[in-house]
Scaffold this motif. Structure first.
Motif, PDB file in Angstrom:
ATOM      1  N   ILE A   1       0.808  -1.223   0.000  1.00 21.59           N
ATOM      2  CA  ILE A   1       0.000   0.000   0.000  1.00 21.59           C
ATOM      3  C   ILE A   1       0.842   1.275   0.000  1.00 21.59           C
ATOM      4  O   ILE A   1       0.420   2.278  -0.532  1.00 21.59           O
ATOM      5  N   TRP A   2       2.024   1.233   0.620  1.00 19.29           N
ATOM      6  CA  TRP A   2       2.812   2.452   0.718  1.00 19.29           C
ATOM      7  C   TRP A   2       3.496   2.796  -0.602  1.00 19.29           C
ATOM      8  O   TRP A   2       3.791   3.963  -0.870  1.00 19.29           O
ATOM      9  N   THR A   3       3.753   1.790  -1.441  1.00 22.34           N
ATOM     10  CA  THR A   3       4.657   1.971  -2.577  1.00 22.34           C
ATOM     11  C   THR A   3       4.231   3.087  -3.542  1.00 22.34           C
ATOM     12  O   THR A   3       5.043   3.965  -3.826  1.00 22.34           O
ATOM     13  N   PRO A   4       2.984   3.079  -4.056  1.00 22.71           N
ATOM     14  CA  PRO A   4       2.653   4.114  -5.042  1.00 22.71           C
ATOM     15  C   PRO A   4       2.812   5.527  -4.485  1.00 22.71           C
ATOM     16  O   PRO A   4       3.396   6.393  -5.151  1.00 22.71           O
ATOM     17  N   ASP A   5       2.321   5.766  -3.281  1.00 18.17           N
ATOM     18  CA  ASP A   5       2.416   7.110  -2.713  1.00 18.17           C
ATOM     19  C   ASP A   5       3.861   7.524  -2.481  1.00 18.17           C
ATOM     20  O   ASP A   5       4.246   8.653  -2.768  1.00 18.17           O
TER      21      ASP A   5
ATOM     22  N   TYR B   1       0.480  -3.407 -22.287  1.00 22.12           N
ATOM     23  CA  TYR B   1      -0.481  -2.344 -22.587  1.00 22.12           C
ATOM     24  C   TYR B   1      -0.064  -1.021 -21.958  1.00 22.12           C
ATOM     25  O   TYR B   1       0.014   0.002 -22.613  1.00 22.12           O
ATOM     26  N   TYR B   2       0.222  -1.027 -20.639  1.00 17.25           N
ATOM     27  CA  TYR B   2       0.476   0.275 -20.013  1.00 17.25           C
ATOM     28  C   TYR B   2       1.861   0.827 -20.314  1.00 17.25           C
ATOM     29  O   TYR B   2       2.053   2.032 -20.318  1.00 17.25           O
ATOM     30  N   TYR B   3       2.817  -0.064 -20.594  1.00 17.51           N
ATOM     31  CA  TYR B   3       4.126   0.478 -20.996  1.00 17.51           C
ATOM     32  C   TYR B   3       4.009   1.136 -22.369  1.00 17.51           C
ATOM     33  O   TYR B   3       4.568   2.206 -22.615  1.00 17.51           O
ATOM     34  N   LEU B   4       3.268   0.480 -23.265  1.00 19.03           N
ATOM     35  CA  LEU B   4       3.156   1.030 -24.618  1.00 19.03           C
ATOM     36  C   LEU B   4       2.273   2.276 -24.653  1.00 19.03           C
ATOM     37  O   LEU B   4       2.418   3.101 -25.550  1.00 19.03           O
ATOM     38  N   ALA B   5       1.380   2.432 -23.658  1.00 14.62           N
ATOM     39  CA  ALA B   5       0.542   3.632 -23.637  1.00 14.62           C
ATOM     40  C   ALA B   5       1.413   4.882 -23.628  1.00 14.62           C
ATOM     41  O   ALA B   5       1.129   5.861 -24.323  1.00 14.62           O
ATOM     42  N   LEU B   6       2.495   4.829 -22.845  1.00 11.20           N
ATOM     43  CA  LEU B   6       3.392   5.981 -22.787  1.00 11.20           C
ATOM     44  C   LEU B   6       4.107   6.168 -24.130  1.00 11.20           C
ATOM     45  O   LEU B   6       4.248   7.288 -24.629  1.00 11.20           O
TER      46      LEU B   6
ATOM     47  N   VAL C   1       3.062   9.183 -14.436  1.00 12.51           N
ATOM     48  CA  VAL C   1       4.112   8.269 -14.876  1.00 12.51           C
ATOM     49  C   VAL C   1       4.842   7.646 -13.692  1.00 12.51           C
ATOM     50  O   VAL C   1       5.128   6.442 -13.684  1.00 12.51           O
ATOM     51  N   LYS C   2       5.109   8.456 -12.646  1.00 15.96           N
ATOM     52  CA  LYS C   2       5.833   7.904 -11.493  1.00 15.96           C
ATOM     53  C   LYS C   2       4.999   6.835 -10.789  1.00 15.96           C
ATOM     54  O   LYS C   2       5.508   5.818 -10.345  1.00 15.96           O
ATOM     55  N   ARG C   3       3.685   7.110 -10.711  1.00  9.60           N
ATOM     56  CA  ARG C   3       2.801   6.154 -10.061  1.00  9.60           C
ATOM     57  C   ARG C   3       2.673   4.886 -10.893  1.00  9.60           C
ATOM     58  O   ARG C   3       2.655   3.771 -10.370  1.00  9.60           O
ATOM     59  N   LEU C   4       2.650   5.074 -12.226  1.00  6.48           N
ATOM     60  CA  LEU C   4       2.589   3.925 -13.126  1.00  6.48           C
ATOM     61  C   LEU C   4       3.825   3.039 -12.927  1.00  6.48           C
ATOM     62  O   LEU C   4       3.725   1.813 -12.797  1.00  6.48           O
ATOM     63  N   LEU C   5       4.993   3.696 -12.854  1.00  8.84           N
ATOM     64  CA  LEU C   5       6.209   2.904 -12.668  1.00  8.84           C
ATOM     65  C   LEU C   5       6.258   2.282 -11.278  1.00  8.84           C
ATOM     66  O   LEU C   5       6.897   1.243 -11.085  1.00  8.84           O
TER      67      LEU C   5
END
Lengths: 100, 487
Positions: free
Chosen positions: B230-234, B427-432, B302-306
C-alpha cells in the motif's frame, strides 16, 4: 521464577496492542508510539529467551534494538515536525494529497 | 572466542570506503560554497568507484568476517557491485536535478552513500541481527531522502508514509528474529539451518511457522508485495524522482537478497517450515503480479505507473524465489541487475523531463515528445520496452530465465499466470510510447537539453540493457557458478 510462557504471552499482547494501535490510531505521534511499543515487545521477547538460553546474546540484541530505535525516533520525529510545518495538523487522515 | 583481525576489515572494505566517503562529504559540506555543491556529488562518485574497485579486489579474499556475521562470497560480491552501480547512476542522475530544484546540499550525496552501505551490509550478512542493522541503516537514510524536499507537501507525505510503514515492517521482521533466536539459541543463519535440520524436534513447528511468517511480512513490506504494497505508489510518486530511482532498486535488491538467504538458503531446507515458505511465496507472487499489473492499467501519473510496475516486477522475482534452488537464485540475481538498469534509467530520465519541481509527470504531458526531442523519446521507449520484456533488451531474458527456472521446478500454474501478466503489462508500458510518438500536439515536458552527467548515466543503462539483452549468457554463467555453499 516466572515461567517463559508468561513473559512471552505478555510480549505477544504488547506487540498485538502496538500493531492494532498502529492501524486504529489517527494521530501521527500516537502511531509512532505504537511502533515503539512493538519494538519493546520484541525486546521483552529477547530478554525472556536470553534467560533460558546460555550466553548473553539475547540481552546484547536488546541494546542493538534500543540504539536503532533511538536513531529511528530522531529521524522520525524530524519528519513529523516537517509534516506539522507543512499542514498544521498531525491527523493521519489529512495526509492524503495523493490518491490511493 | 574469536578475535577481530585485519582480514575482517578487508572483507568489508567496500562498506568501509563508502562510510568514510559519506563522512567526508558531510565534513566538506559546510566549507563548500553555495552553488558549488555538485563537487560533493563528484566526491561521492569517487567513493563509489573506489568501493567498486575494492569489491573486485575482495573477491580474492572469500570467507566470513566478524565471528561469521558477514560473509564475503560470490553472492554478496555480485550484489554489492550491483548496489554500487545503482548508487553511481543515481548520483550522476541527481546532480543537475538538485541544482535545478535548488535543493543541492551535500547531505543528499552522503545519504545515498549511507543507504548503500546499509544495503551492502544486508546482502553480505549471514547473521539476522546484522541484517536488521543493515536494514535500518539503509531505511533511516532513505526515509530522509524520500522527504528531501522538506517544504513540499507530497515529498513530505511520501517520507511520513515510508517512515511509518517501514518501521512497522521492521518491528515484524525483528519479532521474527526474536522467535528464531528463542527456538534455536542463535541468529546465525548457517547455525539456524543446521540446528533445525539436525534436530527438528527441538523447535515446535507452530512457533517456527510464526517466526517464518513474521520475518516474511517484514521483508514483504520492503520488497512491496501484495498485501504489503500500500505504501509503494504514494512513496514513489511523492519522493523526488532520483530518490525514487534509488528507492525502487537498491533497498529492494537488498531485501530480495535477504529473502533468498533466509528462505531459499535456510528455511527451505527445514522439513517443517519448507511447505509454509513455499506457499507464502507462491501466493504472494500471484497476488503481487496480478494486482501490480492491473492497477498500473489505470494510472495517469508516470511515477505512479512505474511504482505499480515495480510491484509487478517484484512479483516476477518472487516467482524465481518460489522456484528456489541454484537456478531460481541465479535467475533472480540476473533479474535484479536488469531491473536496476531499466528502472534507474527510466526514473532519472523522467526526473529531467518533468521540469522544475516535477510539474509534468502525467502521461499526457509526454504527448508529442518524439517530434520535439526524438533522442529522449527513443531512450524512454527503450526503457519501457525493456520493462515490458521485449526481445533484444535485458527485460526479455530476465523474465525468460525466471520463468524457465519456475518451469524446471514444475511450477506450471505459476508460470502461466506470470506469462499472462507480462502480456497485460505491455499495454500500459506502450501507452506511454504511443503518447510520445502518435499523440497530437506540443509536448509539455522539459525543453532543456540533457546535462552531461545525466546523459552519461542514461547511456550506461542503455548499454547495459542492450548488452545483457543480446549477450546474457556470460553473466548468467557467472551467476550459476557463484559456489554459494547454502544452495
Amino acid at each position: 521464577m516466572i515461567p517463559l510462557s508468561h513473559i512471552l504471552l505478555l510480549s505477544v499482547i504488547l506487540f498485538t496492542l502496538g500493531a492494532a494501535g498502529f492501524i486504529i490510531r489517527r494521530n501521527v505521534i500516537t502511531v509512532f508510539m505504537c511502533i515503539e511499543l512493538m519494538l519493546n515487545a520484541v525486546n521483552l521477547a529477547f530478554i525472556a529467551f536470553a534467560r533460558r538460553l546460555p550466553g548473553l546474546d539475547g540481552q546484547l540484541f536488546v541494546f542493538f534494538v534500543i540504539v536503532v530505535a533511538a536513531a529511528e525516533a530522531a529521524v522520525g520525529l524530524a519528519i513529523i515536525v516537517a509534516l506539522y510545518r507543512n499542514r498544521n495538523s498531525l491527523a493521519i487522515d489529512d495526509v492524503d494529497s495523493m490518491k490511493l | 572466542m574469536t578475535s577481530v583481525g585485519s582480514a575482517d576489515f578487508i572483507r568489508i572494505l567496500p562498506e568501509l570506503i563508502l562510510s568514510v566517503f559519506a563522512l567526508l562529504v558531510m565534513m566538506l559540506e559546510p566549507v563548500t560554497p553555495l552553488g558549488k555543491k555538485t563537487v560533493l556529488g563528484w566526491v561521492a562518485i569517487a567513493g563509489v568507484i573506489l568501493a567498486g574497485l575494492a569489491s573486485f579486489a575482495i573477491a580474492y579474499f572469500p570467507g566470513s568476517a566478524f565471528s561469521a556475521s558477514i560473509s564475503n562470497d560470490g553472492f554478496s560480491n555480485y550484489l554489492i557491485e550491483l548496489l554500487l552501480l545503482i548508487a553511481g547512476l543515481v548520483l550522476l542522475g541527481s546532480m543537475a536535478y538538485l541544482e535545478r530544484d535548488a535543493i543541492d546540499h551535500g547531505e543528499f550525496y552522503a545519504l545515498i552513500l549511507m543507504a548503500t552501505v546499509g544495503a551492502a551490509f544486508m546482502v553480505a550478512s549471514t547473521e539476522l541481527i546484522m541484517v536488521f542493522i543493515g536494514l535500518e541503516i539503509s531505511s533511516i537514510s532513505t526515509y530522509i531522502l524520500a522527504g528531501y524536499k522538506r517544504g513540499e507537501m507530497q515529498s513530505n507525505e511520501s517520507s511520513v508514509k515510508y517512515f511509518l510503514l517501514g518501521s512497522f515492517a521492521t518491528a515484524f521482521f525483528l519479532y521474527g528474529i526474536a522467535f528464531v533466536y528463542g527456538l534455536t539459541g542463535t541468529t546465525n543463519l548457517d547455525v539456524v539451518r543446521e540446528t533445525l535440520v539436525n534436530s527438528p524436534q527441538s523447535a515446535s513447528p507452530q512457533l517456527l511457522w510464526l517466526a517464518v511468517i513474521l520475518m516474511f511480512v517484514g521483508l514483504a513490506f520492503k520488497v512491496s508485495t501484495v498485501p504489503f504494497q500500500i505504501w509503494t505508489p504514494d512513496v514513489y510518486q511523492g519522493a523526488p524522482a532520483p530518490v525514487t530511482a534509488f528507492l525502487s532498486t537498491a533497498p529492494k535488491a537488498a531485501a530480495f537478497a535477504v529473502l533468498v538467504r533466509v528462505f531459499v538458503g535456510s528455511f527451505d531446507h527445514v522439513a517443517s517450515a519448507g511447505p509454509v515458505v513455499f506457499w507464502l511465496l507462491w501466493i504472494s507472487a500471484v497476488l503481487t503480479m496480478c494486482l501490480g499489473n492491473l492497477a498500473a492499467l489505470w494510472q495517469s501519473n508516470v511515477k505512479r505507473l512505474l511504482a505499480y510496475s515495480s510491484i509487478a516486477h517484484a512479483g516476477y522475482m518472487l516467482v524465481g524465489i518460489t522456484a528456489g534452488g541454484a537456478e531460481g537464485t541465479s535467475a533472480v540475481l540476473f533479474y535484479l541487475a536488469g531491473y536496476a538498469l531499466m528502472n534507474v534509467g527510466a526514473f532519472i530520465l523522467i526526473a529531467h523531463l518533468a521540469g522544475s519541481d516535477e510539474r509534468y509527470t502525467n502521461v499526457q504531458d509526454f504527448t508529442g515528445l518524439a517530434a520535439d526531442r526524438p533522442g529522449m523519446a527513443a531512450c524512454l521507449t527503450v526503457f519501457m520496452l525493456s520493462l515490458a520484456g521485449f526481445p533484444s533488451t535485458v527485460g526479455f531474458f530476465a523474465k525468460f530465465y525466471v520463468f524457465r527456472s519456475a518451469m524446471h521446478a514444475h511450477l506450471t500454474g505459476l508460470t502461466i499466470i506470470a506469462l499472462l501478466n507480462s502480456v497485460v503489462s505491455v499495454y500500459y508500458y506502450l501507452a506511454l510510447v504511443v503518447a510520445m510518438y502518435m499523440g497530437e500536439g506540443k509536448t509539455q515536458v522539459s525543453e532543456s537539453s540533457v546535462p552531461r552527467a545525466l546523459g552519461f548515466a542514461i547511456a550506461v543503462s542503455l548499454l547495459g540493457i542492450f548488452f545483457l539483452g543480446l549477450f546474457p549468457s556470460g553473466l548468467l554463467r557467472d551467476l550459476n557458478s557463484l559456489h554459494v555453499p547454502w544452495l
